[in-house]
Design a protein around this motif. Sequence first.
Motif, PDB file in Angstrom:
ATOM      1  N   PHE A 264       4.855   3.436   4.843  1.00  0.00           N
ATOM      2  CA  PHE A 264       5.699   4.473   4.251  1.00  0.00           C
ATOM      3  C   PHE A 264       7.151   4.285   4.683  1.00  0.00           C
ATOM      4  O   PHE A 264       8.070   4.322   3.865  1.00  0.00           O
ATOM      5  N   VAL A 265       7.354   4.080   5.973  1.00  0.00           N
ATOM      6  CA  VAL A 265       8.704   3.860   6.492  1.00  0.00           C
ATOM      7  C   VAL A 265       9.282   2.562   5.922  1.00  0.00           C
ATOM      8  O   VAL A 265      10.449   2.507   5.524  1.00  0.00           O
ATOM      9  N   LEU A 266       8.470   1.510   5.844  1.00  0.00           N
ATOM     10  CA  LEU A 266       8.906   0.247   5.261  1.00  0.00           C
ATOM     11  C   LEU A 266       9.323   0.441   3.808  1.00  0.00           C
ATOM     12  O   LEU A 266      10.360  -0.065   3.368  1.00  0.00           O
ATOM     13  N   GLY A 267       8.540   1.201   3.066  1.00  0.00           N
ATOM     14  CA  GLY A 267       8.851   1.459   1.663  1.00  0.00           C
ATOM     15  C   GLY A 267      10.110   2.283   1.478  1.00  0.00           C
ATOM     16  O   GLY A 267      10.841   2.114   0.505  1.00  0.00           O
ATOM     17  N   ARG A 268      10.381   3.182   2.410  1.00  0.00           N
ATOM     18  CA  ARG A 268      11.568   4.039   2.302  1.00  0.00           C
ATOM     19  C   ARG A 268      12.837   3.349   2.791  1.00  0.00           C
ATOM     20  O   ARG A 268      13.933   3.748   2.430  1.00  0.00           O
TER      21      ARG A 268
ATOM     22  N   MET B  82       2.263   2.798  -1.117  1.00  0.00           N
ATOM     23  CA  MET B  82       2.223   2.334   0.271  1.00  0.00           C
ATOM     24  C   MET B  82       0.981   2.872   0.990  1.00  0.00           C
ATOM     25  O   MET B  82       0.332   2.153   1.746  1.00  0.00           O
ATOM     26  N   ILE B  83       0.638   4.104   0.724  1.00  0.00           N
ATOM     27  CA  ILE B  83      -0.526   4.692   1.390  1.00  0.00           C
ATOM     28  C   ILE B  83      -1.812   4.099   0.819  1.00  0.00           C
ATOM     29  O   ILE B  83      -2.791   3.902   1.553  1.00  0.00           O
ATOM     30  N   SER B  84      -1.828   3.771  -0.468  1.00  0.00           N
ATOM     31  CA  SER B  84      -3.020   3.115  -1.031  1.00  0.00           C
ATOM     32  C   SER B  84      -3.169   1.714  -0.454  1.00  0.00           C
ATOM     33  O   SER B  84      -4.297   1.271  -0.180  1.00  0.00           O
ATOM     34  N   ILE B  85      -2.081   1.015  -0.220  1.00  0.00           N
ATOM     35  CA  ILE B  85      -2.154  -0.293   0.440  1.00  0.00           C
ATOM     36  C   ILE B  85      -2.680  -0.128   1.860  1.00  0.00           C
ATOM     37  O   ILE B  85      -3.488  -0.940   2.336  1.00  0.00           O
TER      38      ILE B  85
END
Length: 158
Positions: free
Chosen positions: A72-76, A35-38
């Motif tokens: 990050f929140v979306l991924g979690r 997510m952070i790389s995106i």
Amino acid sequence: MLEELFTHLTVWHWLALGLLLFGIEMMTGTFDLLMISIAAWLTAAFAALAPDSLSHWQGQVLFFGAASVALFVLGRTVLSGMRKTTPEHPTLNKRMDSLIGQRGVATSDFSSAGQGRVKIGDTVWGAETVDGSEVIHNGDGIVVEGARMNTALVRKSA
């Protein structure tokens, strides 16, 4: 000093950061660094497309921070189902269990103890009748009802 470092941020820096984070993600498998790389790649697009008044280094870092937190929140939360490990196929590497429900042909007369041989697909297996009382003759159709060790438990097909 830190300001001098950030002053020269370009699209290539964000692309490189995204690739670096993606590479680390491939080694760790946490899904968080993905997510952070995106977010880094989105920041590269922001740096390339945004007007100069917004794409100075402070704007890029602010965009990267906001995108990182949001993804990050979306991924979690929303994409949390992707983080779960999927179980293996229930009959993977369980050859006898994969035979259950298969149809075949008896290749020998079954003994009085209910034991004989059956051909299922292209393989001949040792077999036993399910209840031990059913008479199965050479050439009769069978259905596999279960398995015990490497012996198929069969019944005569209707």
